[in-house]
Design a protein around this motif. Sequence first.
Motif, mmCIF file in Angstrom:
data_model
loop_
_atom_site.group_PDB
_atom_site.id
_atom_site.type_symbol
_atom_site.label_atom_id
_atom_site.label_comp_id
_atom_site.label_asym_id
_atom_site.label_seq_id
_atom_site.Cartn_x
_atom_site.Cartn_y
_atom_site.Cartn_z
ATOM 1 N N LEU A 74 47.323 47.965 -0.515
ATOM 2 C CA LEU A 74 48.612 48.231 -1.148
ATOM 3 C C LEU A 74 49.531 48.934 -0.147
ATOM 4 O O LEU A 74 49.096 49.807 0.599
ATOM 5 C CB LEU A 74 48.407 49.120 -2.375
ATOM 6 C CG LEU A 74 49.560 49.217 -3.378
ATOM 7 C CD1 LEU A 74 49.699 47.915 -4.153
ATOM 8 C CD2 LEU A 74 49.328 50.379 -4.342
ATOM 9 N N TYR A 107 51.252 51.534 0.277
ATOM 10 C CA TYR A 107 51.327 52.839 -0.395
ATOM 11 C C TYR A 107 50.856 53.904 0.587
ATOM 12 O O TYR A 107 49.778 53.780 1.174
ATOM 13 C CB TYR A 107 50.447 52.804 -1.654
ATOM 14 C CG TYR A 107 50.484 54.044 -2.507
ATOM 15 C CD1 TYR A 107 51.682 54.686 -2.805
ATOM 16 C CD2 TYR A 107 49.312 54.574 -3.039
ATOM 17 C CE1 TYR A 107 51.705 55.815 -3.603
ATOM 18 C CE2 TYR A 107 49.326 55.693 -3.847
ATOM 19 C CZ TYR A 107 50.534 56.310 -4.125
ATOM 20 O OH TYR A 107 50.559 57.427 -4.910
ATOM 21 N N THR A 126 53.724 46.588 -3.459
ATOM 22 C CA THR A 126 53.592 48.003 -3.836
ATOM 23 C C THR A 126 53.133 48.209 -5.278
ATOM 24 O O THR A 126 53.073 49.339 -5.747
ATOM 25 C CB THR A 126 54.945 48.724 -3.644
ATOM 26 O OG1 THR A 126 55.942 48.082 -4.466
ATOM 27 C CG2 THR A 126 55.402 48.683 -2.195
ATOM 28 N N ASN A 127 52.830 47.126 -5.977
ATOM 29 C CA ASN A 127 52.474 47.234 -7.390
ATOM 30 C C ASN A 127 50.960 47.208 -7.587
ATOM 31 O O ASN A 127 50.293 46.232 -7.241
ATOM 32 C CB ASN A 127 53.136 46.096 -8.181
ATOM 33 C CG ASN A 127 52.949 46.235 -9.677
ATOM 34 O OD1 ASN A 127 51.866 46.000 -10.194
ATOM 35 N ND2 ASN A 127 54.015 46.607 -10.369
ATOM 36 N N TRP A 128 50.423 48.286 -8.182
ATOM 37 C CA TRP A 128 48.977 48.400 -8.396
ATOM 38 C C TRP A 128 48.446 47.275 -9.278
ATOM 39 O O TRP A 128 47.394 46.693 -8.999
ATOM 40 C CB TRP A 128 48.642 49.749 -9.035
ATOM 41 C CG TRP A 128 48.804 50.928 -8.150
ATOM 42 C CD1 TRP A 128 49.973 51.560 -7.846
ATOM 43 C CD2 TRP A 128 47.777 51.649 -7.463
ATOM 44 N NE1 TRP A 128 49.734 52.624 -7.006
ATOM 45 C CE2 TRP A 128 48.395 52.704 -6.763
ATOM 46 C CE3 TRP A 128 46.382 51.510 -7.379
ATOM 47 C CZ2 TRP A 128 47.683 53.623 -5.989
ATOM 48 C CZ3 TRP A 128 45.671 52.419 -6.612
ATOM 49 C CH2 TRP A 128 46.308 53.462 -5.922
ATOM 50 N N ASP A 129 49.165 46.976 -10.362
ATOM 51 C CA ASP A 129 48.693 45.954 -11.303
ATOM 52 C C ASP A 129 48.630 44.583 -10.637
ATOM 53 O O ASP A 129 47.685 43.811 -10.875
ATOM 54 C CB ASP A 129 49.601 45.908 -12.532
ATOM 55 C CG ASP A 129 49.458 47.143 -13.409
ATOM 56 O OD1 ASP A 129 48.407 47.806 -13.322
ATOM 57 O OD2 ASP A 129 50.392 47.443 -14.176
ATOM 58 N N MET A 157 48.156 44.007 -7.495
ATOM 59 C CA MET A 157 47.036 44.031 -6.562
ATOM 60 C C MET A 157 45.719 43.746 -7.302
ATOM 61 O O MET A 157 44.917 42.912 -6.864
ATOM 62 C CB MET A 157 46.966 45.385 -5.854
ATOM 63 C CG MET A 157 45.743 45.588 -4.956
ATOM 64 S SD MET A 157 45.737 47.214 -4.163
ATOM 65 C CE MET A 157 45.520 48.311 -5.580
ATOM 66 N N ARG A 158 45.508 44.431 -8.403
ATOM 67 C CA ARG A 158 44.265 44.252 -9.156
ATOM 68 C C ARG A 158 44.176 42.856 -9.766
ATOM 69 O O ARG A 158 43.096 42.258 -9.823
ATOM 70 C CB ARG A 158 44.167 45.334 -10.232
ATOM 71 C CG ARG A 158 43.889 46.716 -9.645
ATOM 72 C CD ARG A 158 44.167 47.847 -10.599
ATOM 73 N NE ARG A 158 43.853 49.147 -9.996
ATOM 74 C CZ ARG A 158 44.383 50.295 -10.395
ATOM 75 N NH1 ARG A 158 45.257 50.316 -11.391
ATOM 76 N NH2 ARG A 158 44.052 51.428 -9.790
ATOM 77 N N ASP A 200 41.212 50.595 -3.517
ATOM 78 C CA ASP A 200 41.698 50.996 -4.836
ATOM 79 C C ASP A 200 41.350 52.463 -5.072
ATOM 80 O O ASP A 200 40.620 53.079 -4.290
ATOM 81 C CB ASP A 200 41.070 50.122 -5.922
ATOM 82 C CG ASP A 200 41.849 50.157 -7.230
ATOM 83 O OD1 ASP A 200 42.845 50.892 -7.324
ATOM 84 O OD2 ASP A 200 41.460 49.429 -8.178
ATOM 85 N N SER A 201 41.858 53.009 -6.154
ATOM 86 C CA SER A 201 41.518 54.379 -6.543
ATOM 87 C C SER A 201 40.181 54.374 -7.269
ATOM 88 O O SER A 201 39.879 53.460 -8.046
ATOM 89 C CB SER A 201 42.598 54.949 -7.464
ATOM 90 O OG SER A 201 42.147 56.120 -8.108
#
Length: 432
Positions: free
Chosen positions: A193, A195, A252-255, A257-258, A271-272
């Motif tokens: 990401l 980020y 830049t979007n987490w969703d 990416m997943r 990921d976190s």
Amino acid sequence: MKKFFLFFAAIMLIVLSACSNSSGSNSGSGKVEVTFWHSMSGPLQETVKKIADEYNKSQDKVHVTPTYQGTYEDALTKFNAVAGTKDAPTIMQTFEIGTKHMIDSGKIQPVQKFIDEENYDTSQWEKNISNYYTVDGKQYSMPFNSSTPILVYNKDAFKKAGLDPEKPPMTYSELKDAAKKLTTGDQKGFAILNYGWFFEQLLAEQGGMYVDNENGRKGDAKKVAFNDEKGLKVFQLISDMNKAGTIYNVGTNWDNMRASFQSGKIVMFLDSSAGVKNLVEDSPFEVGASYLPVPDGVDRQGVIIGGASVWMSSGIDEDKQKAAWDFMKYLSTPEVQAKWHVESGYFATNPGAYNEEVVKQEWGKYPQLKVTVEQLHNTKASTATQGALISVFPEARQNIVTAMESLYQGVDPKKALDKAAEETNKALEQSK
């Protein structure tokens, strides 16, 4: 007109009276009212409420009211508007990069005061988490929701590519080699990401500093340090993989990416740790979790915690501060932290929670969670892994994001990183 003003005055008296009654103890019940501002949305908002409700039922002296205040940024803006006044929340949740801002505000009461007064044993807290919120030996806030980054990967895709799913890449060269074998058709081997947090983590894994003066922990940071050879290795990795066609730019979007991972567009990504459980549940394949890769020949140092902590306001009644501290201690108990870890995916700030039966059962179903905890426990305590303290962190992260994005347009890694450093140094200078 006169009747209107009399009516208006009467209404105002009622409103003021109501406000007065709501600002002390809990509506005449004799309990001390503690307001808890937080940024836990969705299901976690319900989890926070449940924890507060259980605390309220456990004793008869304090009543905690948790209130969702939007994102970390939104909540901090609201806090800044009332900090130091009677309208300030008793407890405030703030993200980790707001630590320097909170300290410099002068509007918070370091919890060290209460630790000292009752000789509270902070050794029960996870040291690699509480260290972040400790400056010059003083504990400023209490860790609450904490996470670190991990490498997540598709085990099924590993098998299909002839890779051992139990041996994920641990170095940059292994990551590049695996990504090359995993890249086929519309499928890319790796993604990161855009980020700033991930850059900070990959830098700390090498023992790299983000800013000077020992990451701003031996005095205010004057300039950045992240554009050294350690930071360049991170940018060079992304640039090299982009040129090789083995990395996917997820933005830049987490969703997004997943979703790209779950749809098979990418096989490995960072990921976190807090998101692992949901990934395992929602993915149509077996999910693996591993440590962050490090450059070849580098001694792994570990990760910096992310997430947030809870702070106590200053300028409020002593009885409210004591009540807030009592709730904070409740939050830190193994039993509460075990429930928090299981329901949220965040680390337990009290490692004793991992001995609770509910956690053992959860780890049996989701062994990936244990990997995240092991990575944290294997982190070496240093000012690199403790994390940087700067007041302009949001701007610094955005500068890194811009620089990361430019790598996909073919910008030279050193030029991109130096540009981010230049912009961040300007922000540091202007913040003085």
